[in-house]
Scaffold this motif. Structure first.
Motif, PDB file in Angstrom:
ATOM      1  N   LEU A  13     -24.877  11.609 -10.207  1.00  0.00           N
ATOM      2  CA  LEU A  13     -24.468  10.403  -9.498  1.00  0.00           C
ATOM      3  C   LEU A  13     -23.188  10.655  -8.724  1.00  0.00           C
ATOM      4  CD1 LEU A  13     -24.893   7.733 -12.330  1.00  0.00           C
ATOM      5  CD2 LEU A  13     -26.437   8.162 -10.417  1.00  0.00           C
ATOM      6  N   ASP A  14     -23.048   9.966  -7.617  1.00  0.00           N
ATOM      7  CA  ASP A  14     -21.791   9.950  -6.887  1.00  0.00           C
ATOM      8  C   ASP A  14     -20.737   9.335  -7.808  1.00  0.00           C
ATOM      9  OD1 ASP A  14     -19.935   8.085  -5.025  1.00  0.00           O
ATOM     10  OD2 ASP A  14     -20.533   9.917  -3.950  1.00  0.00           O
ATOM     11  N   PRO A  15     -19.544   9.884  -7.843  1.00  0.00           N
ATOM     12  CA  PRO A  15     -18.512   9.352  -8.742  1.00  0.00           C
ATOM     13  C   PRO A  15     -18.219   7.860  -8.538  1.00  0.00           C
ATOM     14  CG  PRO A  15     -17.838  11.491  -7.899  1.00  0.00           C
ATOM     15  CD  PRO A  15     -19.081  11.099  -7.159  1.00  0.00           C
ATOM     16  N   SER A  16     -18.266   7.387  -7.323  1.00  0.00           N
ATOM     17  CA  SER A  16     -17.993   5.958  -7.091  1.00  0.00           C
ATOM     18  C   SER A  16     -19.119   5.090  -7.644  1.00  0.00           C
ATOM     19  CB  SER A  16     -17.763   5.672  -5.604  1.00  0.00           C
ATOM     20  OG  SER A  16     -18.921   5.977  -4.859  1.00  0.00           O
ATOM     21  N   LEU A  17     -20.357   5.579  -7.585  1.00  0.00           N
ATOM     22  CA  LEU A  17     -21.480   4.842  -8.159  1.00  0.00           C
ATOM     23  C   LEU A  17     -21.350   4.805  -9.683  1.00  0.00           C
ATOM     24  CD1 LEU A  17     -24.205   3.402  -7.994  1.00  0.00           C
ATOM     25  CD2 LEU A  17     -25.289   5.649  -7.868  1.00  0.00           C
ATOM     26  N   HIS A  18     -20.973   5.923 -10.281  1.00  0.00           N
ATOM     27  CA  HIS A  18     -20.798   5.966 -11.732  1.00  0.00           C
ATOM     28  C   HIS A  18     -19.675   5.020 -12.160  1.00  0.00           C
ATOM     29  CE1 HIS A  18     -19.759   7.496 -15.742  1.00  0.00           C
ATOM     30  NE2 HIS A  18     -21.056   7.760 -15.817  1.00  0.00           N
ATOM     31  N   ALA A  19     -18.603   4.989 -11.399  1.00  0.00           N
ATOM     32  CA  ALA A  19     -17.490   4.089 -11.726  1.00  0.00           C
ATOM     33  C   ALA A  19     -17.941   2.630 -11.662  1.00  0.00           C
ATOM     34  CB  ALA A  19     -16.321   4.331 -10.781  1.00  0.00           C
ATOM     35  N   ALA A  20     -18.745   2.294 -10.663  1.00  0.00           N
ATOM     36  CA  ALA A  20     -19.263   0.930 -10.545  1.00  0.00           C
ATOM     37  C   ALA A  20     -20.180   0.601 -11.718  1.00  0.00           C
ATOM     38  CB  ALA A  20     -20.002   0.760  -9.219  1.00  0.00           C
ATOM     39  N   LEU A  21     -20.999   1.569 -12.140  1.00  0.00           N
ATOM     40  CA  LEU A  21     -21.867   1.363 -13.303  1.00  0.00           C
ATOM     41  C   LEU A  21     -21.045   1.165 -14.570  1.00  0.00           C
ATOM     42  CD1 LEU A  21     -24.625   3.993 -12.552  1.00  0.00           C
ATOM     43  CD2 LEU A  21     -24.985   1.531 -12.796  1.00  0.00           C
ATOM     44  N   GLU A  22     -19.963   1.919 -14.720  1.00  0.00           N
ATOM     45  CA  GLU A  22     -19.094   1.752 -15.892  1.00  0.00           C
ATOM     46  C   GLU A  22     -18.488   0.357 -15.927  1.00  0.00           C
ATOM     47  OE1 GLU A  22     -17.180   5.977 -17.188  1.00  0.00           O
ATOM     48  OE2 GLU A  22     -16.427   5.125 -15.307  1.00  0.00           O
ATOM     49  N   ARG A  23     -18.033  -0.135 -14.778  1.00  0.00           N
ATOM     50  CA  ARG A  23     -17.453  -1.485 -14.731  1.00  0.00           C
ATOM     51  C   ARG A  23     -18.507  -2.536 -15.058  1.00  0.00           C
ATOM     52  NH1 ARG A  23     -15.288   0.772 -10.085  1.00  0.00           N
ATOM     53  NH2 ARG A  23     -16.686  -0.449  -8.754  1.00  0.00           N
ATOM     54  N   SER A  24     -19.683  -2.386 -14.482  1.00  0.00           N
ATOM     55  CA  SER A  24     -20.764  -3.335 -14.718  1.00  0.00           C
ATOM     56  C   SER A  24     -21.198  -3.321 -16.182  1.00  0.00           C
ATOM     57  CB  SER A  24     -21.952  -2.995 -13.812  1.00  0.00           C
ATOM     58  OG  SER A  24     -23.037  -3.836 -14.038  1.00  0.00           O
ATOM     59  N   ALA A  25     -21.305  -2.125 -16.756  1.00  0.00           N
ATOM     60  CA  ALA A  25     -21.697  -1.990 -18.161  1.00  0.00           C
ATOM     61  C   ALA A  25     -20.651  -2.624 -19.072  1.00  0.00           C
ATOM     62  CB  ALA A  25     -21.892  -0.515 -18.508  1.00  0.00           C
ATOM     63  N   ALA A  26     -19.385  -2.409 -18.780  1.00  0.00           N
ATOM     64  CA  ALA A  26     -18.319  -2.980 -19.604  1.00  0.00           C
ATOM     65  C   ALA A  26     -18.352  -4.500 -19.555  1.00  0.00           C
ATOM     66  CB  ALA A  26     -16.960  -2.457 -19.142  1.00  0.00           C
ATOM     67  N   THR A  27     -18.627  -5.057 -18.397  1.00  0.00           N
ATOM     68  CA  THR A  27     -18.721  -6.510 -18.256  1.00  0.00           C
ATOM     69  C   THR A  27     -19.839  -7.072 -19.121  1.00  0.00           C
ATOM     70  OG1 THR A  27     -17.874  -6.418 -15.998  1.00  0.00           O
ATOM     71  CG2 THR A  27     -19.116  -8.385 -16.599  1.00  0.00           C
ATOM     72  N   ASP A  28     -20.943  -6.332 -19.203  1.00  0.00           N
ATOM     73  CA  ASP A  28     -22.110  -6.775 -19.974  1.00  0.00           C
ATOM     74  C   ASP A  28     -22.114  -6.249 -21.414  1.00  0.00           C
ATOM     75  OD1 ASP A  28     -22.964  -8.048 -17.685  1.00  0.00           O
ATOM     76  OD2 ASP A  28     -24.445  -6.516 -17.154  1.00  0.00           O
ATOM     77  N   LEU A  29     -21.031  -5.580 -21.815  1.00  0.00           N
ATOM     78  CA  LEU A  29     -20.907  -5.001 -23.161  1.00  0.00           C
ATOM     79  C   LEU A  29     -22.058  -4.050 -23.480  1.00  0.00           C
ATOM     80  CD1 LEU A  29     -19.701  -8.172 -25.082  1.00  0.00           C
ATOM     81  CD2 LEU A  29     -18.301  -6.312 -24.151  1.00  0.00           C
ATOM     82  N   ARG A  30     -22.358  -3.165 -22.530  1.00  0.00           N
ATOM     83  CA  ARG A  30     -23.403  -2.153 -22.698  1.00  0.00           C
ATOM     84  C   ARG A  30     -22.824  -0.779 -22.412  1.00  0.00           C
ATOM     85  NH1 ARG A  30     -26.821  -5.637 -19.057  1.00  0.00           N
ATOM     86  NH2 ARG A  30     -28.165  -6.794 -20.454  1.00  0.00           N
ATOM     87  N   SER A  31     -23.554   0.247 -22.833  1.00  0.00           N
ATOM     88  CA  SER A  31     -23.221   1.607 -22.427  1.00  0.00           C
ATOM     89  C   SER A  31     -23.707   1.791 -20.988  1.00  0.00           C
ATOM     90  CB  SER A  31     -23.921   2.623 -23.333  1.00  0.00           C
ATOM     91  OG  SER A  31     -25.328   2.565 -23.141  1.00  0.00           O
ATOM     92  N   VAL A  32     -23.201   2.825 -20.332  1.00  0.00           N
ATOM     93  CA  VAL A  32     -23.663   3.116 -18.968  1.00  0.00           C
ATOM     94  C   VAL A  32     -25.161   3.406 -18.988  1.00  0.00           C
ATOM     95  CG1 VAL A  32     -23.478   4.725 -17.029  1.00  0.00           C
ATOM     96  CG2 VAL A  32     -21.412   3.894 -18.148  1.00  0.00           C
TER      97      VAL A  32
END
Length: 69
Positions: A13-32
């Protein structure tokens, strides 16, 4: 379901896409990983692709009589 029932593969994954997934996952209390799976299921559903419901894991300790120690 155990982990061996799941398909593992490498995903670049592009690093910026992974960072966005990490933020989204944290908001939803999930792993990436879980977040990617949810997003893929949602995208496929929007396209009309039928999927079996996801298998759920039993969480917590085994109860007496379940073969636990």
């Amino acid at each position: 379901m155990n982990d061996s029932a799941r398909k593992a593969f490498a995903l670049r994954l592009d690093p910026s896409l992974h960072a966005a997934l990490e933020r989204s996952a944290a908001t939803d209390l999930r792993s990436v990983n879980a977040q990617i799976e949810v997003l893929l299921r949602e995208a496929l559903e929007r396209r009309g692709v039928k999927l079996a419901p996801p298998l759920t894991l039993k969480r917590g300790r085994k109860k007496n009589g379940d073969g636990g120690n």
